[in-house]
Design a protein around this motif. Structure first.
Motif, PDB file in Angstrom:
ATOM      1  N   ALA A   7      -0.420 -15.338  -2.701  1.00  0.00           N
ATOM      2  CA  ALA A   7      -0.709 -15.757  -4.070  1.00  0.00           C
ATOM      3  C   ALA A   7      -0.281 -14.691  -5.076  1.00  0.00           C
ATOM      4  CB  ALA A   7      -2.198 -16.055  -4.213  1.00  0.00           C
ATOM      5  N   GLU A   8      -0.063 -15.127  -6.293  1.00  0.00           N
ATOM      6  CA  GLU A   8       0.437 -14.217  -7.328  1.00  0.00           C
ATOM      7  C   GLU A   8      -0.492 -13.027  -7.551  1.00  0.00           C
ATOM      8  OE1 GLU A   8       1.972 -14.422 -11.993  1.00  0.00           O
ATOM      9  OE2 GLU A   8       1.381 -16.255 -10.928  1.00  0.00           O
ATOM     10  N   ASN A   9      -1.804 -13.251  -7.425  1.00  0.00           N
ATOM     11  CA  ASN A   9      -2.734 -12.142  -7.651  1.00  0.00           C
ATOM     12  C   ASN A   9      -2.996 -11.321  -6.391  1.00  0.00           C
ATOM     13  OD1 ASN A   9      -4.425 -13.737  -6.120  1.00  0.00           O
ATOM     14  ND2 ASN A   9      -6.094 -13.793  -7.616  1.00  0.00           N
ATOM     15  N   LYS A  10      -2.302 -11.632  -5.290  1.00  0.00           N
ATOM     16  CA  LYS A  10      -2.333 -10.859  -4.047  1.00  0.00           C
ATOM     17  C   LYS A  10      -3.691 -10.892  -3.340  1.00  0.00           C
ATOM     18  CE  LYS A  10       1.808  -9.338  -5.125  1.00  0.00           C
ATOM     19  NZ  LYS A  10       3.004  -9.918  -4.493  1.00  0.00           N
ATOM     20  N   ARG A  11      -4.434 -11.981  -3.497  1.00  0.00           N
ATOM     21  CA  ARG A  11      -5.758 -12.042  -2.886  1.00  0.00           C
ATOM     22  C   ARG A  11      -5.883 -13.084  -1.772  1.00  0.00           C
ATOM     23  NH1 ARG A  11      -8.519  -7.430  -3.338  1.00  0.00           N
ATOM     24  NH2 ARG A  11      -8.967  -6.834  -5.487  1.00  0.00           N
ATOM     25  N   ARG A 196     -13.343  -0.711  13.606  1.00  0.00           N
ATOM     26  CA  ARG A 196     -14.168   0.130  12.731  1.00  0.00           C
ATOM     27  C   ARG A 196     -13.356   1.119  11.903  1.00  0.00           C
ATOM     28  NH1 ARG A 196     -16.458   0.835  17.617  1.00  0.00           N
ATOM     29  NH2 ARG A 196     -16.475   3.110  17.529  1.00  0.00           N
ATOM     30  N   LEU A 197     -12.030   1.050  11.985  1.00  0.00           N
ATOM     31  CA  LEU A 197     -11.180   1.963  11.225  1.00  0.00           C
ATOM     32  C   LEU A 197     -11.025   1.449   9.801  1.00  0.00           C
ATOM     33  CD1 LEU A 197      -9.448   4.547  11.625  1.00  0.00           C
ATOM     34  CD2 LEU A 197      -7.489   3.039  12.015  1.00  0.00           C
ATOM     35  N   ALA A 198     -11.301   2.322   8.838  1.00  0.00           N
ATOM     36  CA  ALA A 198     -11.232   1.940   7.432  1.00  0.00           C
ATOM     37  C   ALA A 198      -9.981   2.468   6.739  1.00  0.00           C
ATOM     38  CB  ALA A 198     -12.467   2.446   6.681  1.00  0.00           C
ATOM     39  N   ASP A 199      -9.380   3.503   7.293  1.00  0.00           N
ATOM     40  CA  ASP A 199      -8.296   4.182   6.595  1.00  0.00           C
ATOM     41  C   ASP A 199      -6.931   3.810   7.158  1.00  0.00           C
ATOM     42  OD1 ASP A 199     -10.079   5.603   4.966  1.00  0.00           O
ATOM     43  OD2 ASP A 199     -10.387   7.117   6.532  1.00  0.00           O
ATOM     44  N   LEU A 200      -5.985   3.632   6.272  1.00  0.00           N
ATOM     45  CA  LEU A 200      -4.580   3.500   6.623  1.00  0.00           C
ATOM     46  C   LEU A 200      -3.837   4.709   6.048  1.00  0.00           C
ATOM     47  CD1 LEU A 200      -3.589  -0.208   5.830  1.00  0.00           C
ATOM     48  CD2 LEU A 200      -3.896   0.826   8.077  1.00  0.00           C
ATOM     49  N   PRO A 201      -2.828   5.197   6.747  1.00  0.00           N
ATOM     50  CA  PRO A 201      -2.006   6.248   6.138  1.00  0.00           C
ATOM     51  C   PRO A 201      -1.424   5.770   4.807  1.00  0.00           C
ATOM     52  CG  PRO A 201      -1.509   6.057   8.479  1.00  0.00           C
ATOM     53  CD  PRO A 201      -2.414   4.896   8.132  1.00  0.00           C
ATOM     54  N   ASN A 206       1.216   2.162   0.581  1.00  0.00           N
ATOM     55  CA  ASN A 206       2.189   2.127  -0.515  1.00  0.00           C
ATOM     56  C   ASN A 206       3.473   1.377  -0.171  1.00  0.00           C
ATOM     57  OD1 ASN A 206       0.504   3.728  -2.152  1.00  0.00           O
ATOM     58  ND2 ASN A 206       1.313   5.611  -1.234  1.00  0.00           N
ATOM     59  N   ASP A 207       3.622   0.954   1.080  1.00  0.00           N
ATOM     60  CA  ASP A 207       4.878   0.347   1.511  1.00  0.00           C
ATOM     61  C   ASP A 207       4.940  -1.115   1.064  1.00  0.00           C
ATOM     62  OD1 ASP A 207       7.107  -0.664   2.937  1.00  0.00           O
ATOM     63  OD2 ASP A 207       6.807   0.826   4.509  1.00  0.00           O
ATOM     64  N   PRO A 208       5.915  -1.478   0.239  1.00  0.00           N
ATOM     65  CA  PRO A 208       6.014  -2.868  -0.234  1.00  0.00           C
ATOM     66  C   PRO A 208       6.365  -3.860   0.867  1.00  0.00           C
ATOM     67  CG  PRO A 208       7.942  -1.618  -0.900  1.00  0.00           C
ATOM     68  CD  PRO A 208       6.982  -0.628  -0.311  1.00  0.00           C
ATOM     69  N   ASN A 209       6.753  -3.363   2.036  1.00  0.00           N
ATOM     70  CA  ASN A 209       7.062  -4.254   3.151  1.00  0.00           C
ATOM     71  C   ASN A 209       5.809  -4.804   3.833  1.00  0.00           C
ATOM     72  OD1 ASN A 209      10.116  -4.021   3.438  1.00  0.00           O
ATOM     73  ND2 ASN A 209       9.509  -1.872   3.469  1.00  0.00           N
ATOM     74  N   LEU A 232     -15.236  -4.645   2.112  1.00  0.00           N
ATOM     75  CA  LEU A 232     -15.276  -4.008   0.794  1.00  0.00           C
ATOM     76  C   LEU A 232     -14.265  -2.881   0.682  1.00  0.00           C
ATOM     77  CD1 LEU A 232     -19.146  -3.903   0.299  1.00  0.00           C
ATOM     78  CD2 LEU A 232     -17.533  -5.174  -1.126  1.00  0.00           C
ATOM     79  N   ASP A 233     -14.138  -2.077   1.751  1.00  0.00           N
ATOM     80  CA  ASP A 233     -13.170  -0.976   1.733  1.00  0.00           C
ATOM     81  C   ASP A 233     -11.759  -1.483   1.469  1.00  0.00           C
ATOM     82  OD1 ASP A 233     -14.976   1.064   2.198  1.00  0.00           O
ATOM     83  OD2 ASP A 233     -14.764   1.016   4.373  1.00  0.00           O
ATOM     84  N   PHE A 234     -11.358  -2.513   2.193  1.00  0.00           N
ATOM     85  CA  PHE A 234      -9.988  -2.998   2.051  1.00  0.00           C
ATOM     86  C   PHE A 234      -9.801  -3.808   0.775  1.00  0.00           C
ATOM     87  CE2 PHE A 234      -9.816  -1.680   6.420  1.00  0.00           C
ATOM     88  CZ  PHE A 234      -8.510  -1.239   6.558  1.00  0.00           C
ATOM     89  N   TYR A 235     -10.825  -4.513   0.337  1.00  0.00           N
ATOM     90  CA  TYR A 235     -10.743  -5.253  -0.916  1.00  0.00           C
ATOM     91  C   TYR A 235     -10.488  -4.302  -2.084  1.00  0.00           C
ATOM     92  CZ  TYR A 235     -12.164  -8.472  -4.671  1.00  0.00           C
ATOM     93  OH  TYR A 235     -12.204  -9.256  -5.810  1.00  0.00           O
ATOM     94  N   ASN A 236     -11.030  -3.091  -1.980  1.00  0.00           N
ATOM     95  CA  ASN A 236     -10.943  -2.129  -3.080  1.00  0.00           C
ATOM     96  C   ASN A 236      -9.815  -1.104  -2.906  1.00  0.00           C
ATOM     97  OD1 ASN A 236     -13.163  -3.064  -4.700  1.00  0.00           O
ATOM     98  ND2 ASN A 236     -14.546  -2.251  -3.141  1.00  0.00           N
ATOM     99  N   LYS A 237      -8.931  -1.309  -1.927  1.00  0.00           N
ATOM    100  CA  LYS A 237      -7.784  -0.408  -1.804  1.00  0.00           C
ATOM    101  C   LYS A 237      -6.987  -0.402  -3.102  1.00  0.00           C
ATOM    102  CE  LYS A 237      -8.090   0.689   2.678  1.00  0.00           C
ATOM    103  NZ  LYS A 237      -8.616   2.006   3.074  1.00  0.00           N
ATOM    104  N   ARG A 238      -6.338   0.714  -3.358  1.00  0.00           N
ATOM    105  CA  ARG A 238      -5.627   0.848  -4.644  1.00  0.00           C
ATOM    106  C   ARG A 238      -4.430  -0.100  -4.747  1.00  0.00           C
ATOM    107  NH1 ARG A 238      -4.544   5.411  -1.736  1.00  0.00           N
ATOM    108  NH2 ARG A 238      -2.356   5.808  -1.184  1.00  0.00           N
ATOM    109  N   VAL A 239      -3.895  -0.529  -3.596  1.00  0.00           N
ATOM    110  CA  VAL A 239      -2.844  -1.546  -3.596  1.00  0.00           C
ATOM    111  C   VAL A 239      -3.486  -2.846  -3.120  1.00  0.00           C
ATOM    112  CG1 VAL A 239      -0.617  -2.268  -2.669  1.00  0.00           C
ATOM    113  CG2 VAL A 239      -1.049   0.161  -3.136  1.00  0.00           C
ATOM    114  N   THR A 240      -3.504  -3.838  -3.992  1.00  0.00           N
ATOM    115  CA  THR A 240      -4.183  -5.099  -3.702  1.00  0.00           C
ATOM    116  C   THR A 240      -3.343  -5.960  -2.768  1.00  0.00           C
ATOM    117  OG1 THR A 240      -5.272  -5.079  -5.862  1.00  0.00           O
ATOM    118  CG2 THR A 240      -5.108  -7.209  -4.735  1.00  0.00           C
ATOM    119  N   ARG A 241      -4.000  -6.446  -1.711  1.00  0.00           N
ATOM    120  CA  ARG A 241      -3.397  -7.393  -0.773  1.00  0.00           C
ATOM    121  C   ARG A 241      -4.497  -8.312  -0.260  1.00  0.00           C
ATOM    122  NH1 ARG A 241      -0.808  -2.387   0.866  1.00  0.00           N
ATOM    123  NH2 ARG A 241       1.481  -2.531   0.710  1.00  0.00           N
ATOM    124  N   PRO A 242      -4.139  -9.495   0.260  1.00  0.00           N
ATOM    125  CA  PRO A 242      -5.155 -10.308   0.932  1.00  0.00           C
ATOM    126  C   PRO A 242      -5.789  -9.526   2.081  1.00  0.00           C
ATOM    127  CG  PRO A 242      -3.144 -11.578   0.581  1.00  0.00           C
ATOM    128  CD  PRO A 242      -2.815 -10.157   0.234  1.00  0.00           C
TER     129      PRO A 242
END
Length: 428
Positions: A7-11, A196-201, A206-209, A232-242
């Motif tokens: 979707a256009e809003n990336k959700r 249970r992993l919350a962090d991605l490198p 930042n990768d648009p792919n 919640l962690d992934f919803y609030n990532k600085r780069v929005t994605r579904p």
């Protein structure tokens, strides 16, 4: 054939511009363990339940159950290990036939390209002495897979159950992501990561792919709150994605670390709803213990890795009632138009187990209540009509609602199990 987009809003996902609720089953071991006759029966049954995505390991699943079938993706050499430079076309012919069968039934294949046991330095690599895939073999394998399967518009899951332990491991996933996106730009991509992993490198965030986020709340009985905290962690990532929970606790799976106990129908339903209303509203994945490993009577099931109790035979696991609960969740999302949900922290109760989300314009509200209680909400919701939905028996009831000083009070209902409360704003 379904051609998923974002979707256009990336959700959330769309198919031909229409919101698409991702409802997957995990059948990781399909290509090595399932006969074509069994596959046809499986597809018919899951289709009848409303599933529309199948998560499958393109290569051999390291912890699959034993099988009399003998299908291998690579040629074996004298010591029994794979020659990763010599792909077995017969294996991929059969896998493509299975994908074609699934697509014809309305499923989107979600294909894992590199499960973590094939990659050096990962947690699974440390448990197995088997030869790892050379980095130089990754690009030709991924190009071959893309040439084979992209005409079916699959999702490509770049990694399987991975941590990101080293730059060397990251290079495998970086290469895979970029190669598959270069050769199949219209196919969506994601990463399936360790429980249970919350962090991605940062490089992957930042990768648009990368098109959407998967997390897994997993099978550890002590950390089931991860269903909503990771959402919640992934919803609030600085780069929005579904966002979606790609591996909540599986129905009748033994607790990880060989602890005594199994997750029942209510547990997996709770994980689903807590995920969906906490930021992972793009969809959810179901799992049955016996389906993902495709277990048959008398066949081995190892305890390598997290160490789970024995699976049920696949014919029994296919009929677990929780799969219908997940189909019902999809149906409720579609019936009420619960698209683009945002978490809403308005519960006045000493628990985080109750989860609330609203649509973007607050036209609709969804509340998951796992244990019956008087529900107090820090918002004046007098403009809404509320319905209580019993999730165990799928019954509907009117809610008793009162208002006190800008607080909405929903009285106890008459059901004994968990419920969803749906509020729809009165358009008058």
């Amino acid at each position: 054939m379904i051609k998923l987009g974002i979707a256009e809003n990336k959700r959330y996902f769309v198919n031909e511009g229409v919101p698409f609720f991702y409802l997957a089953d995990t059948v990781w071991s399909a290509f090595t363990n399932i006969s074509l006759e069994e596959w046809a029966d499986y597809l018919d049954y899951r289709s009848s339940q409303g599933f529309n995505v199948l998560q499958i390991n393109l290569l051999r699943q390291w912890d699959a159950s034993g099988s009399d079938l003998d299908y291998e993706p690579f040629v074996r050499i004298e010591d029994g290990s794979y020659d990763f430079y010599s792909l077995n076309p017969d294996y991929f012919d059969r896998a493509e036939t299975m994908v074609e069968m699934a697509v014809s039934k309305g499923f989107v294949p979600a294909l894992v390209l590199l499960w973590c046991n094939y990659i050096p330095d990962t947690w699974a690599a440390k448990l197995r002495d088997e030869k790892k895939m050379p980095l130089e073999a990754v690009e030709p394998y991924v190009r071959y897979a893309a040439d084979r399967f992209s005409k079916y518009h699959p999702i490509y899951i770049v990694s399987g159950d991975t941590d990101f332990p080293s730059e060397r491991a990251n290079e495998y996933y970086r290469t895979t992501l970029h190669v598959v996106k270069k050769h199949s730009p219209e196919c969506l991509t994601t990463l399936h990561i360790q429980g249970r992993l919350a962090d991605l490198p940062d490089e992957f965030i930042n990768d648009p792919n990368l098109d959407f986020y998967m997390y897994q709340s997993g099978h550890n009985s002590q950390f089931q709150s991860k269903a909503y905290t990771l959402a919640l962690d992934f919803y609030n990532k600085r780069v929005t994605r579904p966002v979606l929970n790609s591996e909540p606790c599986y129905e009748m799976m033994g607790y990880s670390r060989r602890e005594y106990g199994r997750f029942g129908r209510a547990d997996v339903r709770k994980a689903a709803w807590q995920s969906l209303l906490s930021g992972a509203g793009a969809g959810v994945t179901y799992g049955a213990h016996g389906i993902w490993s495709w277990h048959k009577k008398g066949k081995r099931f190892g305890v390598t890795g997290e160490g789970f109790d024995s699976p049920y035979e696949w014919q029994a696991a296919l009929k677990f009632e929780g799969a219908w609960d997940y189909g019902f969740a999809k149906w409720l999302f579609q019936m009420y138009g619960l698209v683009d949900l945002q978490p809403w922290n308005i519960v006045l109760k000493n628990t985080e187990e109750i989860r609330v989300a609203s649509t973007r314009g607050f036209e609709k509200i969804a509340i998951y209540v796992p244990v019956n209680t008087v529900l107090k909400l820090d918002a004046d919701l007098r403009e809404y009509d509320f319905t209580i939905i019993d999730l165990e028996y799928r019954r509907f009831a009117a809610a008793s609602v009162a208002f006190q000083d800008n607080v909405t009070v929903i009285d106890m209902h008459n059901f004994e199990g968990d419920v969803i409360v749906i509020g729809v704003k009165d358009k008058n």
